[in-house]
Write a protein that holds these residues in place. Structure first.
Motif, PDB file in Angstrom:
ATOM      1  N   THR A 167       0.833  -1.206   0.000  1.00 58.77           N
ATOM      2  CA  THR A 167       0.000   0.000   0.000  1.00 58.77           C
ATOM      3  C   THR A 167       0.863   1.250   0.000  1.00 58.77           C
ATOM      4  O   THR A 167       0.550   2.242  -0.677  1.00 58.77           O
ATOM      5  CB  THR A 167      -0.929   0.006   1.220  1.00 58.77           C
ATOM      6  OG1 THR A 167      -1.744  -1.168   1.190  1.00 58.77           O
ATOM      7  CG2 THR A 167      -1.825   1.232   1.214  1.00 58.77           C
ATOM      8  N   LEU A 186       0.410   4.019  -2.849  1.00 59.13           N
ATOM      9  CA  LEU A 186       0.015   5.376  -2.493  1.00 59.13           C
ATOM     10  C   LEU A 186       1.080   6.387  -2.886  1.00 59.13           C
ATOM     11  O   LEU A 186       0.769   7.493  -3.349  1.00 59.13           O
ATOM     12  CB  LEU A 186      -0.243   5.458  -0.985  1.00 59.13           C
ATOM     13  CG  LEU A 186      -1.690   5.318  -0.515  1.00 59.13           C
ATOM     14  CD1 LEU A 186      -1.747   5.222   1.002  1.00 59.13           C
ATOM     15  CD2 LEU A 186      -2.548   6.495  -1.005  1.00 59.13           C
ATOM     16  N   TYR A 241       0.474  10.361   4.542  1.00 58.59           N
ATOM     17  CA  TYR A 241       0.788  11.180   3.370  1.00 58.59           C
ATOM     18  C   TYR A 241      -0.003  12.473   3.528  1.00 58.59           C
ATOM     19  O   TYR A 241      -1.128  12.473   4.044  1.00 58.59           O
ATOM     20  CB  TYR A 241       0.371  10.477   2.077  1.00 58.59           C
ATOM     21  CG  TYR A 241       1.169   9.231   1.771  1.00 58.59           C
ATOM     22  CD1 TYR A 241       2.262   9.271   0.912  1.00 58.59           C
ATOM     23  CD2 TYR A 241       0.832   8.017   2.356  1.00 58.59           C
ATOM     24  CE1 TYR A 241       2.997   8.126   0.645  1.00 58.59           C
ATOM     25  CE2 TYR A 241       1.563   6.870   2.094  1.00 58.59           C
ATOM     26  CZ  TYR A 241       2.644   6.929   1.240  1.00 58.59           C
ATOM     27  OH  TYR A 241       3.374   5.793   0.978  1.00 58.59           O
ATOM     28  N   ILE A 266      -8.073   9.910  -4.388  1.00 62.57           N
ATOM     29  CA  ILE A 266      -7.435   8.977  -3.456  1.00 62.57           C
ATOM     30  C   ILE A 266      -8.488   8.124  -2.760  1.00 62.57           C
ATOM     31  O   ILE A 266      -8.334   6.906  -2.604  1.00 62.57           O
ATOM     32  CB  ILE A 266      -6.577   9.741  -2.423  1.00 62.57           C
ATOM     33  CG1 ILE A 266      -5.399  10.448  -3.114  1.00 62.57           C
ATOM     34  CG2 ILE A 266      -6.092   8.809  -1.326  1.00 62.57           C
ATOM     35  CD1 ILE A 266      -4.397   9.504  -3.753  1.00 62.57           C
ATOM     36  N   PHE A 320      -8.334   4.178  -2.966  1.00 57.38           N
ATOM     37  CA  PHE A 320      -7.731   3.543  -1.780  1.00 57.38           C
ATOM     38  C   PHE A 320      -8.669   3.502  -0.570  1.00 57.38           C
ATOM     39  O   PHE A 320      -8.206   3.337   0.559  1.00 57.38           O
ATOM     40  CB  PHE A 320      -6.451   4.296  -1.395  1.00 57.38           C
ATOM     41  CG  PHE A 320      -5.355   4.212  -2.412  1.00 57.38           C
ATOM     42  CD1 PHE A 320      -4.479   3.131  -2.429  1.00 57.38           C
ATOM     43  CD2 PHE A 320      -5.192   5.212  -3.369  1.00 57.38           C
ATOM     44  CE1 PHE A 320      -3.455   3.045  -3.374  1.00 57.38           C
ATOM     45  CE2 PHE A 320      -4.179   5.131  -4.324  1.00 57.38           C
ATOM     46  CZ  PHE A 320      -3.315   4.048  -4.323  1.00 57.38           C
ATOM     47  N   SER A 377      -7.352   3.167   3.381  1.00 57.15           N
ATOM     48  CA  SER A 377      -6.944   4.470   3.919  1.00 57.15           C
ATOM     49  C   SER A 377      -8.138   5.320   4.323  1.00 57.15           C
ATOM     50  O   SER A 377      -9.274   5.084   3.902  1.00 57.15           O
ATOM     51  CB  SER A 377      -6.099   5.242   2.892  1.00 57.15           C
ATOM     52  OG  SER A 377      -6.914   5.704   1.827  1.00 57.15           O
ATOM     53  N   ILE A 428      -3.649  11.673   4.624  1.00 65.68           N
ATOM     54  CA  ILE A 428      -4.025  10.320   4.201  1.00 65.68           C
ATOM     55  C   ILE A 428      -3.374   9.355   5.182  1.00 65.68           C
ATOM     56  O   ILE A 428      -2.146   9.297   5.286  1.00 65.68           O
ATOM     57  CB  ILE A 428      -3.540  10.021   2.766  1.00 65.68           C
ATOM     58  CG1 ILE A 428      -4.034  11.099   1.796  1.00 65.68           C
ATOM     59  CG2 ILE A 428      -4.005   8.633   2.322  1.00 65.68           C
ATOM     60  CD1 ILE A 428      -3.342  11.072   0.440  1.00 65.68           C
TER      61      ILE A 428
END
Length: 264
Positions: free
Chosen positions: A87, A91, A149, A165, A169, A173, A185
């Motif tokens: 991941t 990401l 992030y 995102i 994800f 996330s 994130i």
């Protein structure tokens, strides 16, 4: 009875240029007189909380990076949650398409894709400098994993990318608008409420024995876990609506809960 008071940092305890009001510091020190423990719950790193605790001369339980890490005031680590290797790499490649600067944070360091003049100026109020360069998308391993992030820029730009995102994800996330110019994130399930819940279990206290204060969307999970919630008057309206009380300063919230304790 309130047994723990948890405060956010930026926009709450920390004012512009990292200033902390003396009234807030004095109120935090008075918590002990009422048998109330103290915690900091923030999107910042644990090392920032330690630095602030040194400045205000008061220890704290530390919920950092939106709940990814929880450390007690006597330095017991009771929670640490990061992305897994696959991941992390995926990401990393995804946020690399973001045209504005983005940060990648591990337990110990904060990296930034590139430093604009604005970010270089912002570093003047950071407790620790950012490390420039994020060319390690394929270097993640069990000893080097990100916990957060962070996308930086104008709200319309970062929120638009945030939606992308979330679509790609959402199973692994969570994303939070932690500031009008910042989207965080974090791993699925991570929130300040998760961190507070872990801390409460460790301290053997109940959610209703916790009071919280904050000013951003990433503080809403804390507000939802406790009826003793305070939003800063400067918070967005949607954030204020989730809190039980609205105040101008941290010391006002502390004075309110001390009044509850005194009459209980």
């Amino acid at each position: 009875m309130i047994k723990l008071f948890a405060t956010d940092l930026d926009g709450t305890l920390l004012k512009h240029s990292n200033v902390i009001k003396q009234e807030d510091i004095d109120a935090i020190h008075r918590l002990k007189e009422h048998g109330i423990d103290f915690a900091v719950a923030t999107g910042r790193m644990e090392r920032d909380i330690v630095k602030i605790c040194t400045e205000i001369k008061h220890d704290a339980h530390r919920i950092s990076q939106n709940g990814a890490f929880v450390d007690t005031k006597d330095n017991q680590k009771i929670l640490a949650k990061t992305f897994d290797v696959a991941t992390s790499s995926a990401l990393h490649h995804a946020v690399s398409a973001f045209p504005n600067p983005f940060c990648i944070t591990t337990a110990d360091e904060s990296y930034i894709s590139f430093k604009t003049p604005e970010i270089k100026a912002m570093e003047d109020i950071l407790y620790f400098p950012l490390v420039e360069g994020v060319d390690f998308a394929n270097d993640y391993n069990e000893a080097f994993l990100p916990s957060k992030y962070m996308l930086l820029g104008e709200e319309k730009d970062i929120v638009g990318f945030q939606k992308k995102i979330d679509e790609a994800f959402h199973e692994v996330s969570e994303t939070y608008l932690s500031d009008p110019h910042c989207v965080d994130i974090v791993p699925k399930g991570v929130s300040k409420a998760l961190g507070l819940t872990a801390l409460a279990a460790h301290l053997d206290i109940k959610p209703e024995e916790i009071a919280v204060i904050g000013d951003s969307y990433n503080d809403i999970p804390m507000f939802e876990m406790s009826a003793n919630s305070f939003a800063m008057n400067t918070a967005p309206e949607a954030v204020k609506q989730k809190a039980t009380h609205v105040v101008n300063d941290v010391f006002e919230a502390i004075e309110h809960i001390q009044g509850i304790v005194s009459t209980s």
